[in-house]
Design an enzyme around this catalytic site. Sequence first.
Site, short mmCIF file in Angstrom:
data_model
loop_
_atom_site.label_atom_id
_atom_site.label_comp_id
_atom_site.label_asym_id
_atom_site.label_seq_id
_atom_site.Cartn_x
_atom_site.Cartn_y
_atom_site.Cartn_z
N SER A 1 36.55 80.86 53.09
CA SER A 1 36.72 79.82 54.11
C SER A 1 36.19 80.23 55.48
O SER A 1 36.27 81.40 55.88
CB SER A 1 38.22 79.53 54.25
OG SER A 1 38.48 78.80 55.41
N GLU B 1 37.71 79.65 58.02
CA GLU B 1 38.89 80.11 58.78
C GLU B 1 38.84 81.63 58.96
O GLU B 1 39.51 82.17 59.84
CB GLU B 1 40.18 79.74 58.04
CG GLU B 1 40.71 78.36 58.33
CD GLU B 1 41.28 78.22 59.74
OE1 GLU B 1 42.22 78.96 60.08
OE2 GLU B 1 40.78 77.37 60.49
N TYR C 1 46.84 82.33 56.64
CA TYR C 1 45.88 81.77 55.67
C TYR C 1 44.53 82.46 55.82
O TYR C 1 43.94 82.92 54.84
CB TYR C 1 45.75 80.25 55.90
CG TYR C 1 44.61 79.62 55.12
CD1 TYR C 1 44.76 79.23 53.80
CD2 TYR C 1 43.36 79.42 55.73
CE1 TYR C 1 43.71 78.66 53.08
CE2 TYR C 1 42.30 78.86 55.02
CZ TYR C 1 42.48 78.48 53.70
OH TYR C 1 41.43 77.92 53.00
P1 NAP Z 1 43.73 71.41 47.81
O1 NAP Z 1 43.32 69.98 47.71
O2 NAP Z 1 44.92 71.77 48.63
O3 NAP Z 1 43.96 71.96 46.32
C1 NAP Z 1 44.58 73.20 46.07
C2 NAP Z 1 44.74 73.39 44.58
O4 NAP Z 1 45.35 74.66 44.31
C3 NAP Z 1 45.65 72.34 43.91
O5 NAP Z 1 45.07 71.99 42.66
C4 NAP Z 1 46.95 73.12 43.67
O6 NAP Z 1 47.70 72.66 42.60
C5 NAP Z 1 46.38 74.50 43.34
N1 NAP Z 1 47.36 75.59 43.44
C6 NAP Z 1 48.05 75.97 44.54
N2 NAP Z 1 48.82 77.03 44.24
C7 NAP Z 1 48.62 77.33 42.92
C8 NAP Z 1 49.15 78.33 42.01
N3 NAP Z 1 50.05 79.22 42.41
N4 NAP Z 1 48.73 78.34 40.74
C9 NAP Z 1 47.84 77.43 40.32
N5 NAP Z 1 47.30 76.46 41.12
C10 NAP Z 1 47.70 76.41 42.40
O7 NAP Z 1 42.51 72.30 48.35
P2 NAP Z 1 40.94 71.96 48.44
O8 NAP Z 1 40.66 71.32 49.74
O9 NAP Z 1 40.50 71.34 47.19
O10 NAP Z 1 40.36 73.44 48.55
C11 NAP Z 1 39.98 74.18 47.39
C12 NAP Z 1 39.86 75.65 47.77
O11 NAP Z 1 38.85 75.81 48.76
C13 NAP Z 1 41.11 76.28 48.33
O12 NAP Z 1 41.12 77.63 47.91
C14 NAP Z 1 40.90 76.23 49.83
O13 NAP Z 1 41.65 77.23 50.48
C15 NAP Z 1 39.41 76.47 49.89
N6 NAP Z 1 38.69 75.91 51.05
C16 NAP Z 1 38.80 74.58 51.33
C17 NAP Z 1 38.07 74.05 52.37
C18 NAP Z 1 38.15 72.59 52.72
O14 NAP Z 1 37.73 72.23 53.81
N7 NAP Z 1 38.63 71.74 51.82
C19 NAP Z 1 37.22 74.90 53.12
C20 NAP Z 1 37.13 76.23 52.78
C21 NAP Z 1 37.85 76.73 51.74
P3 NAP Z 1 48.92 71.59 42.78
O15 NAP Z 1 48.28 70.24 42.54
O16 NAP Z 1 49.85 71.99 41.69
O17 NAP Z 1 49.47 71.74 44.16
N1 GDD Z 2 46.40 69.06 60.15
C1 GDD Z 2 46.36 68.61 61.42
N2 GDD Z 2 47.24 67.64 61.82
N3 GDD Z 2 45.45 69.16 62.26
C2 GDD Z 2 45.41 68.68 63.54
C3 GDD Z 2 46.26 67.67 63.99
C4 GDD Z 2 47.23 67.13 63.11
O1 GDD Z 2 48.03 66.27 63.44
N4 GDD Z 2 45.95 67.41 65.29
C5 GDD Z 2 44.95 68.21 65.62
N5 GDD Z 2 44.61 69.00 64.56
C6 GDD Z 2 43.56 70.04 64.56
C7 GDD Z 2 44.06 71.40 64.09
O2 GDD Z 2 44.74 72.07 65.15
C8 GDD Z 2 42.74 72.05 63.69
O3 GDD Z 2 42.14 72.63 64.82
C9 GDD Z 2 41.87 70.88 63.21
O4 GDD Z 2 42.56 69.68 63.62
C10 GDD Z 2 41.64 70.83 61.71
O5 GDD Z 2 42.87 70.95 61.03
P1 GDD Z 2 42.99 70.71 59.44
O6 GDD Z 2 42.38 69.41 59.08
O7 GDD Z 2 44.43 70.93 59.09
O8 GDD Z 2 42.04 71.82 58.83
P2 GDD Z 2 41.83 73.38 59.15
O9 GDD Z 2 40.54 73.50 59.88
O10 GDD Z 2 43.02 74.00 59.74
O11 GDD Z 2 41.69 73.99 57.67
C11 GDD Z 2 40.88 73.35 56.70
O12 GDD Z 2 39.58 73.88 56.73
C12 GDD Z 2 39.49 75.27 56.39
C13 GDD Z 2 38.01 75.66 56.51
O13 GDD Z 2 37.70 75.90 57.86
C14 GDD Z 2 41.55 73.56 55.33
O14 GDD Z 2 40.90 72.80 54.36
C15 GDD Z 2 41.49 75.01 54.90
O15 GDD Z 2 41.97 75.16 53.56
C16 GDD Z 2 40.02 75.47 54.99
O16 GDD Z 2 39.88 76.82 54.59
#
Ligand code: NAP
Ligand code: GDD
Length: 321
Positions: free
Chosen positions: A122, A124, A146
């Site tokens: 990520s 992050e 995280y």
């Molecule tokens: P998400 O929608 O929150 O999905 C997370 C998945 O992980 C769900 O299927 C959840 O299952 C499963 N899970 C959580 N804990 C588990 C455990 N102990 N054993 C088995 N399964 C488990 O996340 P996403 O946005 O698709 O992201 C996918 C991956 O990419 C994550 O690793 C996230 O950290 C990473 N990532 C995401 C982003 C982004 O912007 N979306 C960016 C960078 C990296 P349940 O349905 O049972 O909860």
């Molecule tokens: N969730 C949330 N809710 N975020 C808020 C809000 C609110 O009400 N108001 C402002 N924000 C700001 C957060 O402080 C952050 O700076 C930004 O919106 C994005 O927040 P999220 O959408 O929760 O995502 P994230 O950037 O913290 O994390 C996501 O992206 C990562 C990759 O950079 C997640 O998908 C992580 O799993 C992923 O790794």
Amino acid sequence: MRALITGITGQDGSYLADMLLEKGYEIIGMVRRSSTESFERINHIKDAITLIQADLLDQLSIVNLIEEFRPAEVYNLAAQSFVPTSWNQPVLTGEFDAIGVTRMLEAIKLVDKKIRFYQASSSEMFGKVQEVPQSETTPFHPRSPYGVAKVYGHWITVNYRESYNIHANSGILFNHESPRRGLEFVTRKITHGVARIKLGLADQLALGNLDAKRDWGFAGDYVRAMWLMLQQDKPGDYVIATGETHSVEDFVKLAFGHVDLDYRQYVVTDPRFVRPAEVDLLQGDASRARKNLKWELTVDFEQLVKMMVDADLERLATAVK
Ligand code: NAP
Ligand code: GDD
């Protein structure tokens, strides 16, 4: 080709499964046991895939799964993925997002080192960014439990590649969104909020820090990059990003504007959504992915915002009928 996807019920898992099915893959989805099944995102493909219960916390369940199905490719997408929760549950986040990766890699090492592995790393990890834009060589400075856990997951992936010659890949993905995004993440919270306000179901949207900047892309484009990494002769680390950055306020303005509303009349700030340490600015440089993987975007920022608002409007309008 057979692929194992952990986190298949999540946003990325569901898009990846859609794409691999289209390519003719057989899909094994790892799901954790729950008293109520929540397969909303994969309901449309449930009959075409095999779901098996196992857990990132349980080593033997992962070994047995990989031993039984012998996938050619493993995509490790499962994680505790919500940054604020990682301050409330830092130990559990570490178990899932850091040690869980080691459990997956240990299972591959034990069963068959030829299995190709993708780790969901990520942006992050860049946290308090050391340079702009961020690339594969930018030093990490995570700002949340995280982010810290993901740094561990990244390095253990690199380590198993270097130690055991496993085709282990770390995709450093910047934020990617879609109509299937979880409701607590800011983009979906905004588009769902806009739809509710437009339909007269709410009159306010409470948010935290509106100044944070993110590099937001479309999840459908990002899962293609995961697959491309596993098709290369050599494994590697890849930044996947659009190269553009926008503030939360930019997103809000565009989302409300799309339905002819002025956000200033509806958005309030609530300190409950402000984080103990913020990642102020993310902007990725995906040159390596564009060059080596020939990866390209199909959806830009404006299209993404509109797609999400339209999807929430349609979903809510149907629900209230
Ligand atoms: P998400 O929608 O929150 O999905 C997370 C998945 O992980 C769900 O299927 C959840 O299952 C499963 N899970 C959580 N804990 C588990 C455990 N102990 N054993 C088995 N399964 C488990 O996340 P996403 O946005 O698709 O992201 C996918 C991956 O990419 C994550 O690793 C996230 O950290 C990473 N990532 C995401 C982003 C982004 O912007 N979306 C960016 C960078 C990296 P349940 O349905 O049972 O909860
Ligand atoms: N969730 C949330 N809710 N975020 C808020 C809000 C609110 O009400 N108001 C402002 N924000 C700001 C957060 O402080 C952050 O700076 C930004 O919106 C994005 O927040 P999220 O959408 O929760 O995502 P994230 O950037 O913290 O994390 C996501 O992206 C990562 C990759 O950079 C997640 O998908 C992580 O799993 C992923 O790794």
